[in-house]
Design a protein around this motif. Structure first.
Motif, PDB file in Angstrom:
ATOM      1  N   ALA A 150     -27.320  -0.032  -1.388  1.00  0.00           N
ATOM      2  CA  ALA A 150     -27.654  -1.423  -1.117  1.00  0.00           C
ATOM      3  C   ALA A 150     -29.106  -1.553  -0.686  1.00  0.00           C
ATOM      4  CB  ALA A 150     -26.730  -2.000  -0.048  1.00  0.00           C
ATOM      5  N   ILE A 233     -21.596   1.489 -13.055  1.00  0.00           N
ATOM      6  CA  ILE A 233     -20.479   1.738 -12.141  1.00  0.00           C
ATOM      7  C   ILE A 233     -20.912   1.641 -10.688  1.00  0.00           C
ATOM      8  CG2 ILE A 233     -18.976   3.584 -11.278  1.00  0.00           C
ATOM      9  CD1 ILE A 233     -17.953   2.316 -13.758  1.00  0.00           C
ATOM     10  N   MET A 234     -22.046   2.253 -10.346  1.00  0.00           N
ATOM     11  CA  MET A 234     -22.388   2.407  -8.933  1.00  0.00           C
ATOM     12  C   MET A 234     -22.994   1.158  -8.333  1.00  0.00           C
ATOM     13  SD  MET A 234     -23.699   6.326  -8.968  1.00  0.00           S
ATOM     14  CE  MET A 234     -23.940   6.460  -7.205  1.00  0.00           C
ATOM     15  N   THR A 235     -23.834   0.426  -9.078  1.00  0.00           N
ATOM     16  CA  THR A 235     -24.513  -0.715  -8.458  1.00  0.00           C
ATOM     17  C   THR A 235     -24.485  -1.970  -9.306  1.00  0.00           C
ATOM     18  OG1 THR A 235     -26.608  -0.167  -9.486  1.00  0.00           O
ATOM     19  CG2 THR A 235     -26.166   0.796  -7.337  1.00  0.00           C
ATOM     20  N   ASP A 236     -24.109  -1.861 -10.564  1.00  0.00           N
ATOM     21  CA  ASP A 236     -24.192  -3.004 -11.465  1.00  0.00           C
ATOM     22  C   ASP A 236     -25.640  -3.524 -11.534  1.00  0.00           C
ATOM     23  OD1 ASP A 236     -22.713  -4.523 -13.250  1.00  0.00           O
ATOM     24  OD2 ASP A 236     -22.632  -6.226 -11.902  1.00  0.00           O
ATOM     25  N   PRO A 239     -29.180  -3.453  -5.777  1.00  0.00           N
ATOM     26  CA  PRO A 239     -29.255  -4.801  -5.235  1.00  0.00           C
ATOM     27  C   PRO A 239     -30.389  -5.601  -5.897  1.00  0.00           C
ATOM     28  CG  PRO A 239     -30.174  -3.222  -3.701  1.00  0.00           C
ATOM     29  CD  PRO A 239     -29.600  -2.444  -4.826  1.00  0.00           C
ATOM     30  N   ARG A 244     -31.900  -1.313 -12.065  1.00  0.00           N
ATOM     31  CA  ARG A 244     -31.763  -1.410 -13.518  1.00  0.00           C
ATOM     32  C   ARG A 244     -32.607  -0.373 -14.227  1.00  0.00           C
ATOM     33  NH1 ARG A 244     -33.105  -7.232 -13.072  1.00  0.00           N
ATOM     34  NH2 ARG A 244     -31.178  -8.409 -13.211  1.00  0.00           N
ATOM     35  N   GLU A 252     -27.338  -6.152 -20.075  1.00  0.00           N
ATOM     36  CA  GLU A 252     -27.165  -7.332 -19.233  1.00  0.00           C
ATOM     37  C   GLU A 252     -27.610  -8.599 -19.950  1.00  0.00           C
ATOM     38  OE1 GLU A 252     -27.625  -7.148 -14.434  1.00  0.00           O
ATOM     39  OE2 GLU A 252     -29.408  -7.187 -15.652  1.00  0.00           O
TER      40      GLU A 252
END
Lengths: 294, 412
Positions: A150, A233-236, A239, A244, A252
């Protein structure tokens, strides 16, 4: 030789190649050009396409998120290379005859066998700020917990660490097979000349592992560039989009719940393709040179 | 040329299939109702429909919730069912614009839905036509630990000062006032919706999501300043960007957090986790600017007929069936949500009763939700900005400028 036999000789290879060439054309070559074409349009995947020229690329140049992804891709490429020396040292360590060594080897190889999705989940729990092993450990040392996934400063490194776990195992197995092919006579000769330790490794063992190293670099670069699954999986991507990578950003924009900007996604894909092209041409050049030497 | 041939071959083939299925009175329904309660509700609904219409056989395809958002685009164009479920408001706009949904004004007229579903008519209308039938909705608001509030002697806050005071008391007692999990972004939009609706009212909120007002407007800043008070005081749980909304339920169940700005679907998992109705309560998001008409968030779920459907006649019968008061009463009892038909009955669950009373009294208007009112791209940019703001409130100016830039691009 009769004409039919001659034409058979000429034709046969092409006939055998035909299925492969066809599939390659349809699933690789053709989509590349189609992506390039779509990148010149604004299209939501449903309605009509509108030609916008290079607008998508102009927007890309001015897009913070694109630069974040690009930067992360570079970090991935550089740090993922750590898997190669790490894999080498584990392989050297495991390359001995002790009872049960096969078991140890397979245990070390285990992370590569399990799915990337599982690796991502396991590491998400490991990093969890309230009950994760990492933070339980930090707490017992009297340190404040870190929410790795995060925090924009750590998130990419956190995901790369998760990716290195299976990738190291992969490189290890490559080196283990490579080590089997190391010529014992050369080692012996090196011993006689008083080479040991680092010198032995650097001047005698490593040159013989060159093919393994080459493959290890290839698969690691590919692994770094297709780092999509772990990020997803881990963060999409979070934050706020700070983890990315280009592949994820493309997904996306083009296919995710809030995306469906096919043109913009295609423009990102074209940029990613150009980056890969540099690497691929280097790779092809090297292959070509090796062929020449033989 | 080959492509044309291929396409016409496929068309011929599929029309042959369609002819066969239409003959059998078969109705194909695609839904994303894969969670236990919605699944049971639809199972019952379809059984009841078949019992009443013995000449129709229903084929029902259930999709996983996330996968459905991508699949719907494929099956609407390529292999359309006769019925598909989706959402009201701007969320259905792309499909309406692409001509993939069938207007169903005749179903509304023939069945008197203009009266019985009047409250949701606006959210189903685009370009003066109705594009589907709504069957369920649910309220948003503040779910809270009633027992903790009672222990600390906190009364249910009705305005902003009381709300902040309640947060302060909770924080002093070592309880995180508000839990939230912003990993998948949309939860932060719920908080934004409410603070903006309460600060600037419904009309402003809708104009903002329609792209008519700059994000750098002073009124948006006023909303963000109110939000900032909560963020800077540390009233949200730490590390919320690492959690999904489900993971953020845990602190509330454990009693480490006291409030959650959420939709009514959070009640089911909270109950399953062991909270009783004495421990869990609900209150309306408190007033901020005194005197503005009260508006609420209440997302509506809908069913539609795809334009490419093969059995539209029976599909319309299904729509009319699902719009009926008694059917909506029954399905919503299973869903644990609210019916839209004004003659339906709301189940006697305390949260649904509270929600129904609140929504019936909402004189300002009913918003769908940030990601249904704003176009998808703007929603994504906005929600990412909200998440960043909740962690780095000092970046507010940069975030608003970024959103304004996105607005200039998206609403052309």
């Amino acid at each position: 030789m009769t004409t039919s036999a001659l034409s058979q000789r000429k034709l046969a290879p092409w006939l055998f190649l035909a299925p492969g060439i066809l599939f390659f054309l349809f699933y690789v070559i053709f989509p590349i050009f189609e992506s390039m074409q779509i990148s010149l349009y604004a299209w939501d995947g449903l309605g009509d396409k509108t030609y916008v020229g290079f607008d998508n690329y102009v927007e890309l140049v001015d897009d913070e998120a694109f630069y974040t992804s690009l930067k992360n891709n570079v970090i991935w490429l550089v740090l993922y290379m750590l898997a190669i020396p790490a894999g080498l040292f584990i392989a050297l360590f495991l390359n001995q005859t002790v009872t049960g060594i096969r078991l140890y080897k397979s245990l070390f190889f285990f992370p590569f066998v399990i799915s990337q999705v599982v690796v991502g989940l396991v590491f998400s729990w490991f990093y969890d700020p309230s009950f994760g092993l990492l933070n339980v450990g930090l707490k017992s040392l009297g340190l404040d917990p870190i929410a790795v996934l995060a925090d924009e400063r750590f998130v990419t490194y956190g995901i790369i660490a998760a990716g290195l776990w299976p990738q190291t195992a992969y490189c290890m197995i490559l080196y283990l097979t490579g080590l089997n092919a190391v010529d014992p006579e050369q080692i012996e000769a090196g011993r006689l000349d008083n080479a040991r330790g680092w010198k032995m490794l650097w001047y005698v063992v490593l040159p013989q592992l060159k093919p393994a190293t080459f493959i290890a670099i290839v698969v690691t670069v590919i692994g770094a560039l297709r780092s999509f699954d772990l990020v997803s999986i881990m963060t999409d991507g979070g934050p706020w989009g700070s983890s990315r990578v280009l592949a994820f950003y493309m997904y996306e924009q083009a296919f995710s719940e809030y995306g469906f900007r096919m043109g913009y996604g295609a423009a990102i894909a074209v940029v990613l393709f150009l980056i890969m092209l540099v690497y691929i041409s280097g790779f092809l050049f090297k292959m070509y040179k090796d062929e020449q030497e033989r | 040329m080959t492509r044309c041939l291929l396409r016409s071959a496929v068309a011929a083939l599929s029309s042959a299939v369609i002819a066969a299925s239409a003959f059998a009175g078969e109705l194909v329904i695609n839904t994303d109702t894969s969670d236990p309660a919605p699944k049971a509700a639809f199972e019952q609904l379809i059984m009841d429909f078949e019992a009443e219409n013995p000449d129709i056989t229903v084929t029902w395809n259930i999709f996983d919730h996330e996968g459905y958002k991508t699949s719907i685009r494929n099956f609407l164009t390529a292999d359309a069912p006769d019925i598909a479920n989706w959402y009201a408001g701007n969320r259905m706009l792309p499909y309406v614009n692409a001509g993939l949904f069938e207007p169903v004004d005749d179903v509304w007229e023939e069945n008197g839905l203009n009266e019985s579903l009047m409250s949701s008519a606006a959210s189903m209308t685009i370009d003066g036509k109705k594009w589907g039938v709504p069957y369920t909705y649910y309220q948003w608001g503040v779910y809270y630990r009633q027992d903790i509030f009672e222990d600390l002697g906190i009364a249910v806050p009705t305005n902003w000062d009381e709300f902040k005071a309640a947060c302060a008391t909770l924080a002093e007692n070592g309880i995180a006032p508000i839990t939230i999990g912003t990993k998948y972004l949309w939860t932060a939009a719920g908080v934004f919706d409410y603070i903006n609706l309460r600060t600037n009212g419904y009309d402003f909120h809708m104009a903002l999501t329609r792209g008519e007002i700059p994000w750098t407007d002073d009124r948006v800043r006023a909303t963000m300043d109110n939000w900032k008070e909560l963020v800077e005081a540390g009233y949200f749980i730490e590390n919320h960007a690492a959690y999904s909304w489900q993971e953020a339920l845990a602190p509330m169940v454990q009693g480490n957090a006291a409030m959650y700005v959420m939709g009514n679907f959070a009640v089911a998992p909270l109950r399953e986790a062991g909270l009783t109705d004495d421990q869990l309560g609900f209150f309306q998001f408190p007033e901020i600017t005194p005197g503005i008409p009260v508006a609420e968030d209440a997302p509506t779920d809908t069913i539609h007929i795809p334009s490419n459907a093969s059995n539209k006649e029976d599909a319309k019968r299904f729509l009319a069936f699902l719009a009926r008061a008694d059917v909506q009463t029954k399905i919503n009892a299973t869903l644990g949500q609210l019916p839209l038909n004004s003659a339906s009955e709301v189940s006697d669950d305390k949260f649904l009763q509270a929600g129904f009373a609140m929504l019936s009294a909402a004189d300002g208007g009913i918003a769908q939700f940030f990601d249904r009112d704003a176009p998808a791209e703007m929603a994504k940019a906005g929600m990412e900005g909200f998440q960043e703001f909740m962690v780095k409130p000092e970046r507010l100016d940069t975030i608003l400028e970024r959103l304004e830039k996105a607005r200039g691009r998206i609403y052309k």
